[in-house]
Design a protein around this motif. Structure first.
Motif: not given
Length: 230
Positions: A120-135
């Protein structure tokens, strides 16, 4: 005489029946009736009142196939095991999200040299659809970085944080990517998970750079791949 023989036969039949043991919590097999996730045998799950293949695992035990898919979430905490007891990964319950029920998982299918997964696709940048910072590192990641989040079971409590996996697409292309996050298979529908439902238990959630390296169009949404540790 005839009455005596019939009565004796009746008593014998009762004695035989009394020694037959019936299973206490019988589980249904393919297309058998069910009310909860625990009513179905093996890797089957309860879909619309019938036991059927689990679409999250991709099994094909039942000839008539399974039901629908699941959601995708990013981030989360903790972690679970790898493949569940005996190599099986069964739901640990359900999660209500946007009026729908989604299976919750603390495990993922067993890992091999070519583990089937859904990219699946995810936006890991700030403000992206990934939510918070990477775990893994408590950071955001630019879309140019080849990074991924793994379903809860594969994430395994963060044991794969910072490690690289190799992802192979059906078009013959492959790439490596660094594990930076968990694709939470247990929680969702909150700010931390960008208001998305829980992940399926077989997800490799890749950044834009991962999709480009594999020559795939992110607009497809979900693509079958295989992966292994690099």
């Amino acid at each position: 005489m005839e009455y005596t023989m019939l009565f004796s036969l009746f008593l014998y039949t009762i004695a035989v029946i009394s020694h037959i043991s019936f299973p206490a919590n019988a589980q249904s097999h393919c297309l058998g009736p069910c009310k909860t996730l625990n009513d179905c045998a093996g890797q089957l799950i309860c879909i619309n009142g019938q036991c059927n293949d689990d679409p999250d695992i991709g099994t094909h035990t039942c000839a008539n196939g399974g039901g629908g898919g699941g959601g995708r979430a990013h981030g989360g905490g903790g972690g679970g095991g790898g493949g569940g007891r005996g190599g099986q990964c069964r739901p640990s319950g359900t999660f209500k999200c946007h009026g729908k029920s989604f299976p919750k998982y603390t495990c993922s299918p067993p890992i091999s040299a070519s583990t089937p997964a859904k990219l699946t696709w995810n936006d890991f940048s700030e403000g992206g659809d990934g939510g918070g910072k990477s775990e893994c590192d408590n950071k955001y990641h630019d879309n140019s970085e080849k990074v991924v989040a793994l379903s809860t079971g594969w994430y395994n409590g963060g044991s794969r944080c910072g490690k690289f996996i190799r992802i192979r697409a059906k078009n013959g292309r492959s790439t490596t990517a660094k594990v930076v996050d968990e694709c939470d298979s247990r929680n969702g529908c909150d700010r931390e998970h960008a208001d998305q439902p829980p992940c399926n238990n077989n997800i490799v959630d890749g950044s834009d750079a991962v999709w480009k390296a594999l020559g795939l169009d992110v607009n497809i949404g979900v693509v079958p791949v295989t992966w292994s540790m690099a």
